[in-house]
Design a protein around this motif. Structure first.
Motif, PDB file in Angstrom:
ATOM      1  N   LEU A   1      41.088  43.499  19.493  1.00 13.02           N
ATOM      2  CA  LEU A   1      41.209  42.740  20.828  1.00 13.02           C
ATOM      3  C   LEU A   1      40.385  43.722  21.670  1.00 13.02           C
ATOM      4  O   LEU A   1      40.708  44.938  22.065  1.00 13.02           O
ATOM      5  CB  LEU A   1      42.745  42.732  21.186  1.00 13.02           C
ATOM      6  N   ASP A   2      39.696  42.891  22.832  1.00 13.16           N
ATOM      7  CA  ASP A   2      39.273  43.645  23.841  1.00 13.16           C
ATOM      8  C   ASP A   2      39.123  42.562  25.055  1.00 13.16           C
ATOM      9  O   ASP A   2      39.213  41.559  24.828  1.00 13.16           O
ATOM     10  CB  ASP A   2      37.796  43.718  23.762  1.00 13.16           C
ATOM     11  N   ALA A   3      39.003  43.107  26.369  1.00 13.68           N
ATOM     12  CA  ALA A   3      39.066  42.226  27.565  1.00 13.68           C
ATOM     13  C   ALA A   3      38.197  42.888  28.494  1.00 13.68           C
ATOM     14  O   ALA A   3      37.967  44.176  28.623  1.00 13.68           O
ATOM     15  CB  ALA A   3      40.603  42.154  27.991  1.00 13.68           C
ATOM     16  N   PHE A   4      37.759  42.175  29.318  1.00 12.31           N
ATOM     17  CA  PHE A   4      36.599  42.447  30.207  1.00 12.31           C
ATOM     18  C   PHE A   4      36.663  41.624  31.580  1.00 12.31           C
ATOM     19  O   PHE A   4      37.100  40.654  31.243  1.00 12.31           O
ATOM     20  CB  PHE A   4      35.168  42.205  29.631  1.00 12.31           C
ATOM     21  N   ILE A   5      36.423  42.078  32.634  1.00 14.26           N
ATOM     22  CA  ILE A   5      36.054  41.521  33.771  1.00 14.26           C
ATOM     23  C   ILE A   5      34.481  41.360  34.076  1.00 14.26           C
ATOM     24  O   ILE A   5      33.858  42.606  34.012  1.00 14.26           O
ATOM     25  CB  ILE A   5      36.874  42.097  35.021  1.00 14.26           C
ATOM     26  N   ILE A   6      34.083  40.213  34.250  1.00  9.49           N
ATOM     27  CA  ILE A   6      32.805  40.202  34.831  1.00  9.49           C
ATOM     28  C   ILE A   6      32.590  39.843  36.145  1.00  9.49           C
ATOM     29  O   ILE A   6      32.994  38.844  36.706  1.00  9.49           O
ATOM     30  CB  ILE A   6      31.974  38.741  33.732  1.00  9.49           C
ATOM     31  N   SER A   7      31.997  41.018  36.844  1.00  5.66           N
ATOM     32  CA  SER A   7      32.149  40.772  38.446  1.00  5.66           C
ATOM     33  C   SER A   7      31.031  39.829  38.883  1.00  5.66           C
ATOM     34  O   SER A   7      29.916  40.129  38.532  1.00  5.66           O
ATOM     35  CB  SER A   7      32.079  42.319  38.951  1.00  5.66           C
ATOM     36  N   THR A   8      31.387  39.091  39.798  1.00  2.00           N
ATOM     37  CA  THR A   8      30.476  37.959  40.204  1.00  2.00           C
ATOM     38  C   THR A   8      30.056  38.729  41.528  1.00  2.00           C
ATOM     39  O   THR A   8      29.106  38.118  42.194  1.00  2.00           O
ATOM     40  CB  THR A   8      31.071  36.582  40.470  1.00  2.00           C
ATOM     41  N   SER A   9      31.048  39.625  42.034  1.00  2.00           N
ATOM     42  CA  SER A   9      30.317  40.353  43.297  1.00  2.00           C
ATOM     43  C   SER A   9      29.195  41.303  42.935  1.00  2.00           C
ATOM     44  O   SER A   9      29.347  41.705  41.636  1.00  2.00           O
ATOM     45  CB  SER A   9      31.743  41.302  43.821  1.00  2.00           C
ATOM     46  N   PHE A  10      28.438  41.770  43.773  1.00  3.33           N
ATOM     47  CA  PHE A  10      27.188  42.463  43.591  1.00  3.33           C
ATOM     48  C   PHE A  10      27.827  43.978  43.754  1.00  3.33           C
ATOM     49  O   PHE A  10      28.544  44.245  44.433  1.00  3.33           O
ATOM     50  CB  PHE A  10      26.009  42.105  44.552  1.00  3.33           C
ATOM     51  N   TYR A  11      27.349  44.882  42.830  1.00  2.00           N
ATOM     52  CA  TYR A  11      27.643  46.211  42.751  1.00  2.00           C
ATOM     53  C   TYR A  11      27.453  46.944  44.107  1.00  2.00           C
ATOM     54  O   TYR A  11      28.060  47.756  44.613  1.00  2.00           O
ATOM     55  CB  TYR A  11      26.906  46.857  41.756  1.00  2.00           C
TER      56      TYR A  11
END
Length: 169
Positions: A106-116
């Motif tokens: 199992l793994d989990a990730f957040i994909i940031s739609t905000s710009f770095y």
């Protein structure tokens, strides 16, 4: 995210010949949720099955401006809690089966739609590099290779395989 994932699979379909891949849209407040101090329902679930090994990857595209720092519950789920959940599930499956090698990850990730460049000034103390976010399973959608980075991090794809090799077993 859907378009990015579809395009990645189309460009790299030779890597996934011996795999079953499912991308599921998780139902908000009705689907799979995690409760640490509050409820968290990741938007997508990627399930990759190859032989006896199964990777279940929870993905949540979102703006991260309001998360504040790496101690946020959603970020902690992606780094620490998901592995604790994986361990408990494996122990339960092994107790029910004669097979002591449950091939579940199992793994989990957040994909940031905000710009770095917008986030780096306000997140935590304002001094985090992009690699610090990636170490906490946060990837920026602005990066063309974010899907590849995620799949590499979970061990599904290695970069030499991107040039005609095969998936890790």
């Amino acid at each position: 995210f859907l378009e990015d994932f579809k395009n990645f699979l189309n460009r790299n379909n030779n890597l996934f010949r011996n795999n079953d891949i499912f991308l599921l849209r998780n139902l908000s407040r009705k689907g799979i949720g995690f409760f640490i101090s509050s409820g968290f329902y990741p938007d997508f679930i990627i399930w990759i099955k190859r032989g006896n090994k199964q990777h279940i990857i929870f993905i949540d595209p979102k703006g991260i401006r309001n998360l504040g720092n790496f101690n946020d519950d959603k970020i902690q789920l992606c780094t620490t809690h998901i592995k604790e959940i994986e361990k408990r599930i494996k122990e339960e499956l092994e107790a029910e089966s004669e097979d002591t090698t449950v091939g579940l990850q199992l793994d989990a990730f957040i994909i940031s739609t905000s710009f770095y460049n917008d986030i780096k000034k306000i997140f935590g103390e304002g001094n985090y590099e992009k690699v610090d976010f990636e170490n906490h399973n946060i990837f920026f959608q602005e990066d063309n290779d974010y899907i590849e980075k995620i799949l590499k991090k979970v061990g599904v794809v290695n970069y030499p395989a991107m040039n005609g090799g095969s998936l890790n077993d």
